[in-house]
Design a protein around this motif. Structure first.
Motif, short mmCIF file in Angstrom:
data_model
loop_
_atom_site.label_atom_id
_atom_site.label_comp_id
_atom_site.label_asym_id
_atom_site.label_seq_id
_atom_site.Cartn_x
_atom_site.Cartn_y
_atom_site.Cartn_z
N ILE A 163 0.82 -1.21 0.00
CA ILE A 163 0.00 0.00 0.00
C ILE A 163 0.85 1.26 0.00
N GLU A 232 -6.40 5.08 -2.50
CA GLU A 232 -5.53 3.91 -2.43
C GLU A 232 -6.09 2.79 -1.56
N GLN A 571 0.31 -9.93 -0.80
CA GLN A 571 -0.72 -9.02 -0.28
C GLN A 571 -1.57 -8.50 -1.43
N THR A 573 -4.16 -5.68 -2.96
CA THR A 573 -4.60 -4.29 -2.82
C THR A 573 -5.64 -3.99 -3.88
N GLU A 575 -6.94 -1.10 -6.39
CA GLU A 575 -6.60 0.17 -7.04
C GLU A 575 -7.89 0.76 -7.61
#
Length: 651
Positions: A163, A232, A571, A573, A575
């Motif tokens: 991140i 984010e 991991q 994330t 977007e």
């Protein structure tokens, strides 16, 4: 041998900081003027050594030197070069080194401008800054050495937190820390004034530009952090009252009060106690933020460390530093009395209410932030404090503050007469109310009473802030940068009030499940999921959705949110994809694969949300303009002389 060189440079920086503190404090006390001459060399030497240490750590990141533990824990050979450099402040040790570098640069700036100050006073300011630098350097060397070696070296690194692999994080921490650290300068000026017994108007005038610049940087840093969280973290929020968000917001509130209190001390010689205590409070809250981020006592997505030994060191340093400052204040308290007075409707009264409300707001945030920790310590169980507490309690302080602002900026000093401006303020208030009602009931077809109040206050603040500049322009009079900066900063406050009110009142949000070809209607738009396709970056792979946004059957945007999986840490994330349509930000975040070809998507429409960050920028520009006022750059030869009439306007 670069890591060893960096460690050696930090040790030398600690010795130079100690010498700076000793010469700066003991020199004036003992009348040793020769010692004062050594201060610039100590300041410059310390800055060079800290910059050398930073350069060595950056070189270790760029060169993939995984024999350095900090590099191995926060980098990887697949990490792009840009993020290998910004990984310097991606975790505790490096971010602390960045803090120390920025403190050294602030100290260099103060030393460079010290020719405008009395030599002994300047020496005391630099001495206090030296003490602060020495404390953080000792903390780094004792508990947070970024140059520790691994033997044998790691074959590859664990990678930077995914991140943090974002351009926003390349600029957010340095700007935020610049604001944090800048309040150390205001603290140093306050301590020097108390040591010397010189709590006069001249001291306030010297302190104002430094405090205003620090506040401007902190404003930008908080706004950048908010914007980063918005796009984010995947949930589409710009502020969640997270403990670390609060840790930066509390010194901002105290710093705002300090700026206005300095204006009164500079102009009238009043509020000396307020000004000194607010300078101590702003720096104390900056230190408290450091403690919260690095001690692990509170959990946050923004926190760096969970090492109690580090927290104990910072807490001890905080108690020692602030305790010493408060002892100085108690010693000098008898000198702070002033016989000057003012009427209840004078500008001084409005600024006093400003201070009270801002400190109350900071106390509210402080209580909510530490309540879970206190409950846990007392064995009262788990306590969660979030927006249901912060939003209403914070509003109790802010609504009166916003209502007082348009009047207070036009109230006269001492007597408090508004004169012809009273009529203009009433006209602008009426116009603001009409515009707000038109916005609520015309554009959005309804809203709450608080929506009308918030919009009215925001528009009124902007209109009232334009009165003084426009009147001067019509009369052909000059406008000082201080007054212009004040007007611009207050316009930013008005824009912020409008943006927050609109976002809180008219946000539309929905979580939907769609398969390719499916669509959902949200907030007057139709969102159609066209396809999903794989994507791959330098160190991640993922899925990208293509979503067509339609209004009245016509395509108005194509958006591409992604779900990324970073290879090293595995991991995931999200977007987000963001487009501005008709003044509102449309945000789409791609969620989880629900099976049978269906994916979850979060769709959010926030009107005027971008105005929040624009407002912060406007406020910061106003602060920079005010700090650049010519009277703050007058030579020391004029120190103590009364200001000319043209310079008596207050920012």
């Amino acid at each position: 041998m670069l890591p060893e060189l960096g460690l050696f440079a930090l040790i030398l920086a600690l010795l130079l900081a100690a010498l700076q503190a000793f010469f700066g404090i003991a020199g004036p006390a003992l009348g040793r003027d020769r010692w004062l001459a050594a201060l610039p060399m100590a300041v410059a030497g310390q800055a060079v050594m800290v910059a050398t240490a930073v350069g060595c750590l950056v070189a270790a990141f760029v060169g993939n030197d995984f024999s350095v533990r900090y590099v191995a824990e926060n980098s990887n050979t697949a990490l792009p070069l840009f993020y290998r450099v910004t990984a310097l402040w991606g975790a505790h040790e490096g971010s602390l080194l960045l803090w120390i570098l920025l403190l050294a640069l602030w100290t260099v700036a103060v030393a460079a401008s010290a020719t405008r100050l009395p030599p002994r006073f300047a020496a005391r300011v630099l001495g206090v800054l030296g003490l602060i630098s020495a404390g953080f350097l000792l903390f780094t060397l004792a508990t947070s050495n970024p140059f520790l070696r691994l033997d044998p070296a790691a074959p590859d690194g664990r990678d930077l937190n995914p991140i943090l692999q974002d351009p926003g994080l390349a600029v957010h921490p340095p700007i935020l820390y610049t604001g944090y650290v800048g309040f150390a300068v205001a603290f140093a000026f306050a301590c020097a004034a108390m040591i010397e017994g010189r709590m006069d108007q001249q001291w306030a005038r010297w302190t104002r530009p430094w405090t205003t610049l620090a506040w401007a940087f902190l404003t930008c840093g908080i706004a950048l952090g908010s914007f980063w969280a918005y796009y984010e973290l995947g949930w589409g929020g710009y502020w969640f009252w997270d403990p670390v968000e609060n840790a930066s917001f509390m010194p901002w509130l105290a710093g705002t009060a300090l700026i206005h209190s300095l204006a009164v001390t500079d102009k009238r010689g009043l509020f000396k106690s307020w000004t000194l205590l607010l300078a101590i409070l702003a720096f104390s809250l900056s230190m408290l933020g450091t403690f919260l981020v690095r001690s692990g006592v509170l959990v946050s997505v923004h926190s760096f460390a969970a090492d109690p030994s580090r927290g104990i060191f910072i807490l001890g340093f905080l108690i020692l530093t602030i305790g010493s400052a408060l002892t100085l204040y108690a010693w000098r308290a008898p000198l702070l009395k002033s016989g000057a007075g003012f009427e209840f409707t004078a500008r001084e009264a409005f600024l006093l209410f400003n201070n009270l409300l801002l400190v109350t707001a900071a106390a509210t945030v402080f209580a909510g932030t530490l309540a879970p920790l206190i409950a846990d310590t007392l064995g009262l169980g788990t306590l969660s404090v979030g927006p249901p507490y912060f939003n209403p309690t914070f509003m109790v302080s802010m609504l009166p503050l916003l209502a007082l602002l348009p009047v207070g900026v036009h109230a006269a000093w001492k007597r408090g007469h508004l004169g012809e401006k009273a009529r203009l303020l009433l006209y602008t208030l009426a116009a603001a109310l009409v515009l707000a009602c038109g916005f609520v009931f015309g554009l959005y077809r309804g809203g709450r009473v608080l929506t009308v109040i918030g919009l009215t206050l925001g528009i009124w603040i902007i209109a009232s802030s334009l009165i003084e500049p426009l009147q001067r322009w019509r009369r052909g009079l000059s406008l000082s940068r201080a007054v212009l900066g004040m007007s611009v900063a207050h316009i930013g406050i008005g824009l912020l009030a409008i943006a927050l009110t609109t976002v809180q009142s008219y946000t539309t949000e929905r979580d939907v499940a769609l398969a390719p070809g499916g669509s959902s209607a949200v907030g007057g738009y139709e969102f159609r999921l066209e396809q999903l396709q794989p994507v791959e970056g330098a160190n991640f792979s993922g899925v990208q959705a293509t979503v067509t946004v339609l209004r009245n059957g016509q395509a108005v945007a194509v958006m591409n949110p992604q779900k990324r999986r970073f290879w090293v840490q595995q991991q995931v994330t999200s977007e987000t994809s963001i487009r501005m349509l008709r003044g509102a930000n449309v945000l789409i975040a791609l969620g989880d694969d629900l099976g049978q070809g269906r994916w979850s998507l979060r769709i959010q429409i926030r009107p005027l949300v971008s105005l929040i960050w624009l407002a912060a920028l406007v406020m910061a520009i106003g602060a920079v303009l005010a700090a650049a006022d010519r009277r703050y750059r007058t030579a020391r030869a004029a120190a103590g002389a009364p200001l000319p009439a043209a310079a008596q306007e207050v920012a």
